[in-house]
Design a protein around this motif. Structure first.
Motif, PDB file in Angstrom:
ATOM      1  N   LEU A   8     -15.103  44.092  72.272  1.00  0.00           N
ATOM      2  CA  LEU A   8     -14.953  45.546  72.199  1.00  0.00           C
ATOM      3  C   LEU A   8     -16.159  46.258  72.815  1.00  0.00           C
ATOM      4  CD1 LEU A   8     -13.536  45.727  68.582  1.00  0.00           C
ATOM      5  CD2 LEU A   8     -12.277  46.233  70.684  1.00  0.00           C
ATOM      6  N   LEU A   9     -17.363  45.810  72.466  1.00  0.00           N
ATOM      7  CA  LEU A   9     -18.577  46.455  72.964  1.00  0.00           C
ATOM      8  C   LEU A   9     -18.714  46.308  74.476  1.00  0.00           C
ATOM      9  CD1 LEU A   9     -21.131  45.542  70.155  1.00  0.00           C
ATOM     10  CD2 LEU A   9     -19.808  47.654  70.438  1.00  0.00           C
ATOM     11  N   ARG A  10     -18.357  45.153  75.007  1.00  0.00           N
ATOM     12  CA  ARG A  10     -18.407  44.954  76.471  1.00  0.00           C
ATOM     13  C   ARG A  10     -17.458  45.903  77.193  1.00  0.00           C
ATOM     14  NH1 ARG A  10     -18.245  38.994  75.420  1.00  0.00           N
ATOM     15  NH2 ARG A  10     -20.417  38.389  75.401  1.00  0.00           N
ATOM     16  N   ASN A  11     -16.382  46.289  76.518  1.00  0.00           N
ATOM     17  CA  ASN A  11     -15.415  47.226  77.094  1.00  0.00           C
ATOM     18  C   ASN A  11     -15.792  48.680  76.815  1.00  0.00           C
ATOM     19  OD1 ASN A  11     -13.735  45.269  78.239  1.00  0.00           O
ATOM     20  ND2 ASN A  11     -12.697  44.935  76.297  1.00  0.00           N
ATOM     21  N   GLY A  12     -16.992  48.904  76.268  1.00  0.00           N
ATOM     22  CA  GLY A  12     -17.468  50.258  76.008  1.00  0.00           C
ATOM     23  C   GLY A  12     -16.826  50.922  74.808  1.00  0.00           C
ATOM     24  N   GLN A  13     -16.192  50.137  73.930  1.00  0.00           N
ATOM     25  CA  GLN A  13     -15.509  50.683  72.763  1.00  0.00           C
ATOM     26  C   GLN A  13     -16.372  50.591  71.519  1.00  0.00           C
ATOM     27  OE1 GLN A  13     -12.182  47.946  73.187  1.00  0.00           O
ATOM     28  NE2 GLN A  13     -10.849  49.689  73.623  1.00  0.00           N
ATOM     29  N   SER A  14     -16.279  51.594  70.664  1.00  0.00           N
ATOM     30  CA  SER A  14     -16.904  51.577  69.343  1.00  0.00           C
ATOM     31  C   SER A  14     -15.848  51.121  68.346  1.00  0.00           C
ATOM     32  CB  SER A  14     -17.396  52.973  68.971  1.00  0.00           C
ATOM     33  OG  SER A  14     -18.370  53.403  69.894  1.00  0.00           O
ATOM     34  N   THR A  35     -21.326  50.855  67.705  1.00  0.00           N
ATOM     35  CA  THR A  35     -21.173  51.440  69.043  1.00  0.00           C
ATOM     36  C   THR A  35     -21.783  50.498  70.074  1.00  0.00           C
ATOM     37  OG1 THR A  35     -23.297  52.581  69.079  1.00  0.00           O
ATOM     38  CG2 THR A  35     -21.457  53.736  68.006  1.00  0.00           C
ATOM     39  N   PRO A  36     -21.482  50.724  71.358  1.00  0.00           N
ATOM     40  CA  PRO A  36     -22.081  49.883  72.397  1.00  0.00           C
ATOM     41  C   PRO A  36     -23.621  49.942  72.415  1.00  0.00           C
ATOM     42  CG  PRO A  36     -20.165  50.978  73.282  1.00  0.00           C
ATOM     43  CD  PRO A  36     -20.424  51.579  71.914  1.00  0.00           C
ATOM     44  N   THR A  37     -24.214  50.957  71.808  1.00  0.00           N
ATOM     45  CA  THR A  37     -25.680  51.036  71.758  1.00  0.00           C
ATOM     46  C   THR A  37     -26.255  50.497  70.449  1.00  0.00           C
ATOM     47  OG1 THR A  37     -25.595  53.312  70.940  1.00  0.00           O
ATOM     48  CG2 THR A  37     -25.740  53.017  73.333  1.00  0.00           C
ATOM     49  N   SER A  38     -25.404  50.000  69.549  1.00  0.00           N
ATOM     50  CA  SER A  38     -25.882  49.423  68.294  1.00  0.00           C
ATOM     51  C   SER A  38     -26.660  48.140  68.565  1.00  0.00           C
ATOM     52  CB  SER A  38     -24.713  49.074  67.370  1.00  0.00           C
ATOM     53  OG  SER A  38     -24.005  50.217  66.984  1.00  0.00           O
ATOM     54  N   GLU A  39     -27.691  47.914  67.769  1.00  0.00           N
ATOM     55  CA  GLU A  39     -28.417  46.646  67.844  1.00  0.00           C
ATOM     56  C   GLU A  39     -27.827  45.729  66.775  1.00  0.00           C
ATOM     57  OE1 GLU A  39     -32.665  46.807  67.918  1.00  0.00           O
ATOM     58  OE2 GLU A  39     -32.608  48.816  68.814  1.00  0.00           O
ATOM     59  N   PRO A  89     -20.292  34.433  60.759  1.00  0.00           N
ATOM     60  CA  PRO A  89     -19.541  34.584  59.530  1.00  0.00           C
ATOM     61  C   PRO A  89     -19.810  35.923  58.869  1.00  0.00           C
ATOM     62  CG  PRO A  89     -21.437  33.181  59.181  1.00  0.00           C
ATOM     63  CD  PRO A  89     -21.391  33.507  60.644  1.00  0.00           C
ATOM     64  N   ALA A  90     -20.895  36.571  59.238  1.00  0.00           N
ATOM     65  CA  ALA A  90     -21.253  37.864  58.656  1.00  0.00           C
ATOM     66  C   ALA A  90     -22.001  38.678  59.699  1.00  0.00           C
ATOM     67  CB  ALA A  90     -22.121  37.678  57.403  1.00  0.00           C
ATOM     68  N   LEU A  91     -21.961  39.965  59.549  1.00  0.00           N
ATOM     69  CA  LEU A  91     -22.619  40.872  60.473  1.00  0.00           C
ATOM     70  C   LEU A  91     -23.657  41.659  59.715  1.00  0.00           C
ATOM     71  CD1 LEU A  91     -22.562  42.247  63.316  1.00  0.00           C
ATOM     72  CD2 LEU A  91     -21.049  43.909  62.276  1.00  0.00           C
ATOM     73  N   GLN A  92     -24.855  41.744  60.267  1.00  0.00           N
ATOM     74  CA  GLN A  92     -25.914  42.508  59.630  1.00  0.00           C
ATOM     75  C   GLN A  92     -26.507  43.466  60.654  1.00  0.00           C
ATOM     76  OE1 GLN A  92     -28.600  39.457  58.389  1.00  0.00           O
ATOM     77  NE2 GLN A  92     -27.513  39.117  56.482  1.00  0.00           N
ATOM     78  N   PRO A  93     -26.477  44.774  60.388  1.00  0.00           N
ATOM     79  CA  PRO A  93     -27.107  45.712  61.311  1.00  0.00           C
ATOM     80  C   PRO A  93     -28.615  45.476  61.344  1.00  0.00           C
ATOM     81  CG  PRO A  93     -25.779  46.852  59.661  1.00  0.00           C
ATOM     82  CD  PRO A  93     -25.829  45.411  59.283  1.00  0.00           C
TER      83      PRO A  93
END
Length: 96
Positions: A8-14, A35-39, A89-93
């Protein structure tokens, strides 16, 4: 999740990603906006590359583009699994 989110991010989608908290953490659920600018950071246990279910990835991409946003769905049949790089398995901002 890694494959779906990065696609999704590579396609510029949030995307809004909703996940449940375990009972040990008080239960409930949380939604984060990616978003595509999220770390982002993906952390893996072990070094063995998992097999990915292409049908599951496609299903989660479809769900991610819906009004409900991305959330884990039940994995469909394992037909067509391929070895690929590890997925998260998990996502952490990442905190700034």
């Amino acid at each position: 999740m890694k494959v779906v989110i990065l696609t999704l991010l590579r396609n510029g989608q949030s995307v809004a990603f909703t996940f449940a908290h375990p009972m040990s953490d008080g239960s409930g659920r949380e939604t984060i906006w990616i978003t595509p600018t999220s770390e982002l950071r993906f952390q893996f246990l072990g070094s063995r590359a998992p097999r990915l279910n292409g049908a599951w990835i496609e299903e989660m991409l479809r769900v991610a583009r819906s009004q409900s946003g991305l959330h884990v769905t039940e994995e469909p049949s394992e037909e067509g699994l391929e070895p690929v790089q590890p997925v998260a398995p998990a996502l952490q901002p990442v905190e700034s």
